[in-house]
Design a protein around this motif. Structure first.
Motif, PDB file in Angstrom:
ATOM      1  N   TYR A  65       0.842  -1.179   0.000  1.00 21.59           N
ATOM      2  CA  TYR A  65       0.000   0.000   0.000  1.00 21.59           C
ATOM      3  C   TYR A  65       0.884   1.237   0.000  1.00 21.59           C
ATOM      4  O   TYR A  65       2.024   1.213   0.435  1.00 21.59           O
ATOM      5  N   TYR A  66       0.336   2.309  -0.533  1.00 21.68           N
ATOM      6  CA  TYR A  66       1.098   3.525  -0.773  1.00 21.68           C
ATOM      7  C   TYR A  66       0.749   4.577   0.272  1.00 21.68           C
ATOM      8  O   TYR A  66      -0.378   4.653   0.756  1.00 21.68           O
ATOM      9  N   PHE A  67       1.737   5.369   0.610  1.00 22.65           N
ATOM     10  CA  PHE A  67       1.532   6.429   1.586  1.00 22.65           C
ATOM     11  C   PHE A  67       2.331   7.651   1.145  1.00 22.65           C
ATOM     12  O   PHE A  67       3.121   7.602   0.199  1.00 22.65           O
ATOM     13  N   THR A  68       2.112   8.742   1.842  1.00 25.51           N
ATOM     14  CA  THR A  68       2.673  10.022   1.431  1.00 25.51           C
ATOM     15  C   THR A  68       4.190   9.992   1.360  1.00 25.51           C
ATOM     16  O   THR A  68       4.862   9.596   2.313  1.00 25.51           O
ATOM     17  N   GLY A  69       4.714  10.434   0.216  1.00 21.65           N
ATOM     18  CA  GLY A  69       6.152  10.564   0.080  1.00 21.65           C
ATOM     19  C   GLY A  69       6.613  11.943   0.519  1.00 21.65           C
ATOM     20  O   GLY A  69       5.826  12.758   1.001  1.00 21.65           O
ATOM     21  N   ASN A  70       7.886  12.211   0.339  1.00 19.79           N
ATOM     22  CA  ASN A  70       8.404  13.530   0.695  1.00 19.79           C
ATOM     23  C   ASN A  70       9.221  14.135  -0.443  1.00 19.79           C
ATOM     24  O   ASN A  70      10.019  15.033  -0.240  1.00 19.79           O
ATOM     25  N   THR A  71       9.009  13.616  -1.658  1.00 19.12           N
ATOM     26  CA  THR A  71       9.703  14.140  -2.825  1.00 19.12           C
ATOM     27  C   THR A  71       8.716  14.909  -3.690  1.00 19.12           C
ATOM     28  O   THR A  71       7.729  14.336  -4.164  1.00 19.12           O
ATOM     29  N   TYR A  72       8.967  16.190  -3.884  1.00 21.77           N
ATOM     30  CA  TYR A  72       8.066  17.047  -4.650  1.00 21.77           C
ATOM     31  C   TYR A  72       8.738  17.436  -5.956  1.00 21.77           C
ATOM     32  O   TYR A  72       9.864  17.955  -5.961  1.00 21.77           O
ATOM     33  N   ASP A  73       8.074  17.182  -7.080  1.00 20.23           N
ATOM     34  CA  ASP A  73       8.597  17.514  -8.402  1.00 20.23           C
ATOM     35  C   ASP A  73       7.816  18.683  -8.995  1.00 20.23           C
ATOM     36  O   ASP A  73       6.576  18.694  -8.954  1.00 20.23           O
TER      37      ASP A  73
END
Length: 566
Positions: free
Chosen positions: A282-290
């Motif tokens: 399952y996916y959760f919030t990352g911390n890499t913003y493009d």
């Protein structure tokens, strides 16, 4: 001093700290070559939560939790270049203050906090029941040592203490921080791990110590072993399992193919080849913003080199009028960029579209993508309003002086997400006939190009801390303001929000910032890349609704190992 007890809700709208411009090989992320080939495809369909039914299964005590980690430079969470080490060290080193899912500061090593009238002086009370694993009582001097270390060395939490002017241990149980300017959100920034003094004095793995629910037992070449801290001050926080084994692997592929109970993948999709039959992803919030920065200054430059008669290499710069100094042109570029296409190509569809740098799930993130939806007709009208004219014979756009309109883009060639993001933005402009020239260069050339304004648009990727952030990106003196954008109202609202304490007023201030940014469009916001947790069937009780890897691991007191029952 005005008292702020632990547990008083502080819903933050937006705080400051994008840590660094993230190029390939960013801490713990893994470059594109480190993930199996089939990860370019979307990961498996998310299955039901592995949380067992209480009627069918009961938690079992005992056993060993198996974790895996790729290469890292140090086990010190303050400095490590590996995101897994930052996460796993939470078993050993507690944060000074914990954060809830709504970014509410909660007691940990600090139990309460207070401040003076203008919020420039804060005092934090230390839990006198907290003990290091060697039995030593925690004092304010220990917290001071960690904060001083970060101020001197920098590292993963440098932004958290950037506003600290001085740090004092007033008494054994009281730490005082004197700030450079008012900051009503300082408690949120104190989610810094309390690392023992031996680790700070000499980076010796066997000396990693803290006050957490597990203590370091052994540190070997291939494996780290932690044992449950039976002396921990809150027995309800202890886990069902007795030990944690963290196996060390030379690369991300080996890590993800190993025998683990839970593993984290940062900033990419998960390939089916690494998954077993009984695996939940399952996916959760990352911390890499493009995102794309649009150069808002009056001119940009292009450089060329030549060899002088004396043999010295000379760099020459030619200046050009910058198309994106015009807000209409910036809006046009936004209207021509497909976020969905960029997301699908650069993040394998596993990301959250975000017009401004913000985590999903936070109170601030309104981020209505309908504000800037793809609209080619409107974009062409904006180009005409900016003084450009389209030649329908060759299909290109020209300036009032008859020169061809050329947009020059910049990206580091070894970061596939940034390259693809820039290409997506370029494709939108080319679709209506604008000429776009892209430079995909080395990291050093890229950073030099940003500093010297050798672009009209450039790809950017930043690492966000544990809260949303725009200050570094859009404030006039922001550390990552490579759009060279300046709006006194935005600056004033950011300053105002930092000095506010009422959550409602803080949110209102950042709503105004959002409105201004969506009018001025200094960036083309794309997405926040999502991370993934891979959970094997032997591990039970993992909660899937949590937003961050640290929070997932922080809920381990509800996990149990099914094989321990055998």
């Amino acid at each position: 001093m005005k008292k702020r007890m632990a547990g008083v809700k502080l819903n933050i709208a937006l705080v400051v700290f994008a840590a660094v411009v993230c190029l390939s090989g960013c801490a713990g992320q893994g470059g594109p070559g480190e993930i199996p080939d089939d990860t370019a495809r979307p990961g498996p369909v998310e299955t039901a939560s592995p949380v067992p039914s209480s009627e069918r299964e009961k938690p079992v005590s005992g056993g060993t939790l198996k974790l895996s980690v790729g290469p890292f430079d140090t086990v010190n969470p303050l400095l490590t270049n590996n995101a897994d080490i930052v996460t796993f060290s939470g078993f050993v080193c507690e944060p000074l203050i914990r954060l809830s899912q709504t970014m509410e500061p909660l007691p940990s090593v600090f139990t309460e906090w207070m401040h003076n009238a203008d919020m420039t002086v804060w005092e934090f009370k230390v839990d006198t029941a907290a003990r290091f694993h060697d039995g030593k009582t925690v004092t304010a001097a220990d917290a001071k040592r960690v904060i001083d270390f970060i101020i001197e060395k920098g590292g993963n939490y440098a932004g958290n203490v950037a506003g600290v002017a001085a740090c004092f241990a007033k008494t054994d149980d009281t730490l005082q921080l004197v700030l450079k300017k008012p900051d009503g959100l300082l408690p949120v920034k104190m989610m810094i791990p309390l690392v023992g003094w031996r680790t700070l004095a000499a980076d010796i793995p066997a000396e990693l110590s803290g006050t957490g629910i597990f203590a370091l037992e052994t540190f070997g070449k291939d494996k780290i072993v932690l044992r449950r801290n039976e002396e921990y001050r809150n027995s309800e926080a202890l886990t069902y399992f007795d030990t944690v084994e963290i196996s060390i692997f030379p690369d991300e592929n080996s890590k993800l193919k190993s025998d683990f109970d839970i593993a984290f993948v940062y900033g990419t999709s998960v390939g089916t080849s690494i998954l077993g039959d009984e695996t939940t992803v399952y996916y959760f919030t990352g911390n890499t913003y493009d995102y794309i920065v649009l150069n808002c200054s009056a001119t940009y430059f292009m450089s060329s080199t030549e060899v002088a008669p004396d043999g010295e290499t000379v760099k020459n710069y030619i200046s050009f009028d910058n198309p994106f100094q015009n807000p209409d042109m910036r809006l046009a570029a936004n209207l021509l960029t497909s976020r969905t296409n960029g997301l699908n190509t650069a993040a394998s569809g596993k990301g959250v579209i975000s017009l401004l740098p913000a985590f999903s799930g936070t109170i601030y993130r309104r981020q209505n993508t309908e504000d800037i939806a793809y609209n080619q007709d409107r974009a062409e009208v904006l180009l005409e309003r900016s003084g450009y004219a389209k030649n329908y014979e060759d299909g290109k756009w020209y300036t009032p002086e008859g020169e061809e309109l050329i947009i020059r883009g910049l990206a580091p060639k070894n970061n596939f997400r940034m390259v693809r993001t820039l290409r997506e933005a370029a494709e939108g402009l080319r679709r209506i006939g604008v000429t776009v020239e892209l430079r995909e260069v080395s990291e050093d050339e890229y950073l030099e190009g940003l500093r010297n304004k050798e672009f009209s648009m450039a790809a950017m990727e930043i690492e966000l801390s544990c809260w949303p952030d725009v200050e570094a990106v859009v404030k006039t003196d922001g550390a990552l303001n490579y759009s060279y954008y300046s709006n006194p109202l935005v600056d004033a609202y950011i300053e105002q929000a930092g000095a506010l304490e009422d959550p409602t007023v803080v949110v209102a201030a950042y709503n105004e910032i959002e409105k201004l940014l969506l009018e001025d469009n200094p960036i083309i916001g794309m997405y926040v890349v999502q991370n993934a947790a891979i959970v094997k069937s032997e591990l039970r009780g993992v909660r899937r609704e949590l937003l961050f890897a640290q929070d997932i691991l922080g809920s381990a007191n509800g996990w149990w190992i099914r094989r321990a029952a055998n």
